[in-house]
Write an enzyme that holds these catalytic residues in place. Structure first.
Site, PDB file in Angstrom:
ATOM      1  N   LYS A 299      10.654   8.146  15.882  1.00 13.80           N
ATOM      2  CA  LYS A 299       9.468   7.667  16.601  1.00 13.80           C
ATOM      3  C   LYS A 299       8.481   8.816  16.769  1.00 13.80           C
ATOM      4  CE  LYS A 299       8.219   5.127  20.818  1.00 13.80           C
ATOM      5  NZ  LYS A 299       8.745   4.532  22.077  1.00 13.80           N
TER       6      LYS A 299
ATOM      7  N   SER B 233       7.919  -0.442  22.763  1.00 11.98           N
ATOM      8  CA  SER B 233       6.965   0.358  22.013  1.00 11.98           C
ATOM      9  C   SER B 233       7.523   0.980  20.739  1.00 11.98           C
ATOM     10  CB  SER B 233       6.435   1.482  22.910  1.00 11.98           C
ATOM     11  OG  SER B 233       7.481   2.361  23.266  1.00 11.98           O
TER      12      SER B 233
ATOM     13  N   SER C 283      11.770  -0.224  25.783  1.00 13.17           N
ATOM     14  CA  SER C 283      11.155   0.058  24.475  1.00 13.17           C
ATOM     15  C   SER C 283      12.120   0.383  23.343  1.00 13.17           C
ATOM     16  CB  SER C 283      10.142   1.194  24.608  1.00 13.17           C
ATOM     17  OG  SER C 283       8.960   0.729  25.202  1.00 13.17           O
TER      18      SER C 283
END
Lengths: 100, 504
Positions: free
Chosen positions: B80, B155, B179
């Protein structure tokens, strides 16, 4: 919850260092009112005798040995700067004309 | 080997260690898969083929030299774009950091290197991890491999999509209010939020410091455990890092701590029923029945304060974000706008932040600024912290009676892209079931539970007490194997192939 007026949003935006257009002020104002109305429910529970929780897993007095270690090389640190001059960050003026 | 992108991480590591395949071959196969599929999926923001191949070559060289290899040596991973890594940009999905190359490695990246994990690139995300759909990225939306018109969760949606699309067997995400777990659920994979403090936050760009936690995505519970073990452990560079041994998550995932027979499982009354889609509820009820048939003692548990998790979270997280994101002021790194020589520093900051941040980040900064301001602090932020105490007490009371708690991970399957984009409250509800354990700090896993409405994946959430991460892996592994026996294979076997005319 007090209604959020355009002036309130302008004040919040200034505190948040966000330049907003009039249209954005109105749009965010409406949305923030809806969100605040939804989150105000926290007032329904949790009386005075309930202590606050600031951290999920509390740890206290975390220190490290007082040993000097090298910091990042100056060139590495300045490599991401939007503006640099004489091995320093160059920033806009920090005082208004009348304050100088 | 036929298709290296179909191997689990544990199988890949074993093959590399045994010399049946090189890390370079494995990495190339996954880079090719990214090339073939990422135009459709858009999981990655940044790929550096040479950097990834160099990391793979280092593993192959170490093996050739007879050096001991880590448990995941040669396994590709999607990271990420919220963790710093030297040699690559870190954007956090924001224009304000577009092109920024951090001068240091996050602790997580350092540990991945030591373990021989090959980072393929950085994945898309909601800007500064604020969102549940990855639509808040400044660099385009990511598409769910199960249905390209739908969101991959958020997210950490780039990371979940990468694993579901077989671009990488492993990925790393961060979980502040769900997330990792919510994207895992809606893409049919495994995602774990470890106990808060288990994984170092050094080099993880902060959103809400008292809640942010990195964790693994994988296709199997065992793979997630292997990555969990590599990522976790005490780090002196993070003052909130837990200074205690990592719970035995790998042993638990291998079934060495036992199955679910005799284990007490609590079904949370507040996290099911009204507000949960029929298809989600049906898969959840089947999991409960299955656990009972496997010998678990399933009881209903009431946690009344969970009803207040959403309002408490949407005060605490924005408050912390308004403070954390003050650092993006256009002075030392990232975007600077409006610096025309006439504007003073405050104007330059306001113009920079107006241009650099997207709408959701602006909303949350203003909401947090409001909640922390004089006159409102007690009614909002202070009160939310008290609710956090009540939620913690509900969990502690529950774990006196049961070993793990169970709920659906999300109220619905993946929703269509655009459906909730400008409706913050509807978007926030995607986190309904994941927020309580975030506020409490305990570990939680999302595991595929089957397909729900419109044949889209449904996840089941397993939660355990703080520092008992092995419990979610123990139950998760047993459940995974029972479910796969019922399905006749992994759920992910049913994901569309994506490559046009591509053969399996």
């Amino acid at each position: 919850m007090p209604a959020l007026h355009r002036d309130d949003i302008a004040h919040l935006a200034r505190l948040s260092r966000l330049q907003l257009t009039d249209a954005e002020r109105d749009h965010y104002g409406e949305q923030l009112e809806v969100i605040l109305a939804a989150v105000a429910r926290v007032a329904e529970v949790a009386a005075d005798d309930v202590p606050p929780t600031t951290h999920a897993v509390p740890v206290v007095n975390v220190t490290r040995p007082d040993v000097v270690v090298p910091c990042l090389p100056r060139g590495d640190v300045l490599s991401g700067a939007p503006a640099a001059e004489d091995d320093r960050f160059r920033v806009p003026r920090i005082l208004d004309e009348e304050e100088q | 080997m036929s298709d290296l992108t179909r191997l689990d991480a544990s199988e890949t590591a074993a093959s590399v260690a045994a010399g049946q395949v090189t890390a370079r071959e494995v990495t190339s196969a996954h880079l090719d898969r990214v090339n073939q599929t990422d135009e459709q999926v858009h999981a990655f923001l940044h790929i550096d083929r040479n950097l990834a191949l160099a990391a793979a070559d280092a593993v192959d060289a170490a093996r050739a030299a007879g050096e001991p290899l880590g448990p995941l040596a040669g396994v590709p991973l999607a990271l990420k774009d919220v963790f710093t890594m030297r040699g690559a940009p870190t954007t956090c999905g924001s224009k304000i950091l577009d092109g920024w190359r951090p001068p240091y490695d996050s602790t997580v990246v350092e540990r991945l290197r030591q373990a021989g994990v090959v980072v393929l690139g950085k994945t898309n995300m909601d800007e500064f991890a604020m969102g549940s759909s990855t639509e808040n990225s400044a660099f385009g939306v990511t598409h769910n491999p199960w249905d390209l018109q739908r969101i991959p969760g958020g997210s950490s949606g780039g990371s979940s999509a990468a694993v579901a699309a077989r671009q990488a067997p492993l990925a790393i995400g961060t979980d502040t209010g769900g997330s990792i777990r919510q994207p895992a659920a809606v893409t049919g994979i495994v995602g774990v939020k470890p106990t808060y403090g288990a994984v170092s936050r050094y080099g993880l760009v902060a959103f809400s410091s008292s809640l942010d936690q990195g964790g693994p995505f994988a296709r199997t519970v065992l793979d997630a455990a292997l990555l969990h073990e590599v990522m976790a452990g005490h780090d002196p560079k993070d003052a909130t890092s837990i200074d205690a041994p990592v719970p035995p998550v790998v042993a638990a995932a291998r079934g060495e701590l036992g199955g679910v027979d005799g284990l007490k499982v609590g079904v949370v009354s507040q996290l099911q029923g009204e507000g949960y889609e029929p298809g989600v509820q049906a898969r959840f009820d089947e999991v409960v029945e299955l656990l009972t048939s496997m010998g678990a003692d399933v009881v209903e548990v009431s946690c009344p304060s969970f009803d207040y998790a959403l309002p408490a979270y949407y005060l605490i997280a924005p408050s912390e974000c308004s403070s954390n994101l003050a650092r993006f002021d256009g002075m030392r790194y990232g975007l600077r706008a409006g610096d025309d020589g006439a504007n003073g520093v405050e104007q330059v900051m306001a113009i920079t932040r107006a241009e650099g941040f997207g709408p959701e980040v602006k909303r949350r900064i203003m909401l947090g600024t409001y909640a922390l301001s004089a006159g409102y602090y007690d009614a909002y932020y202070g009160q939310a912290q008290k609710v956090r105490t009540l939620i913690r007490r509900d969990f502690e009371a529950a774990y006196r009676d049961v070993d793990v708690l169970l709920s659906p991970t999300t109220p619905t399957v993946a929703f269509p892209i655009g459906e909730r984009a400008d409706d913050p409250i509807a978007m926030y509800k995607a986190d309904l079931a994941t927020l309580p354990s975030s506020l409490y700090g305990g570990p939680a896993m999302s595991l595929p539970a089957g397909l729900g409405d419109e044949d889209l994946p449904v996840g089941v959430q397993l939660m355990a007490a703080v520092q008992r991460d092995e419990q979610v892996y123990r139950v998760g592994a047993a459940l995974e194997s029972a479910l796969q026996e019922r399905w006749g294979g992994p759920l992910l076997d049913r994901v569309p192939e994506l490559v046009q005319g591509g053969a399996a």
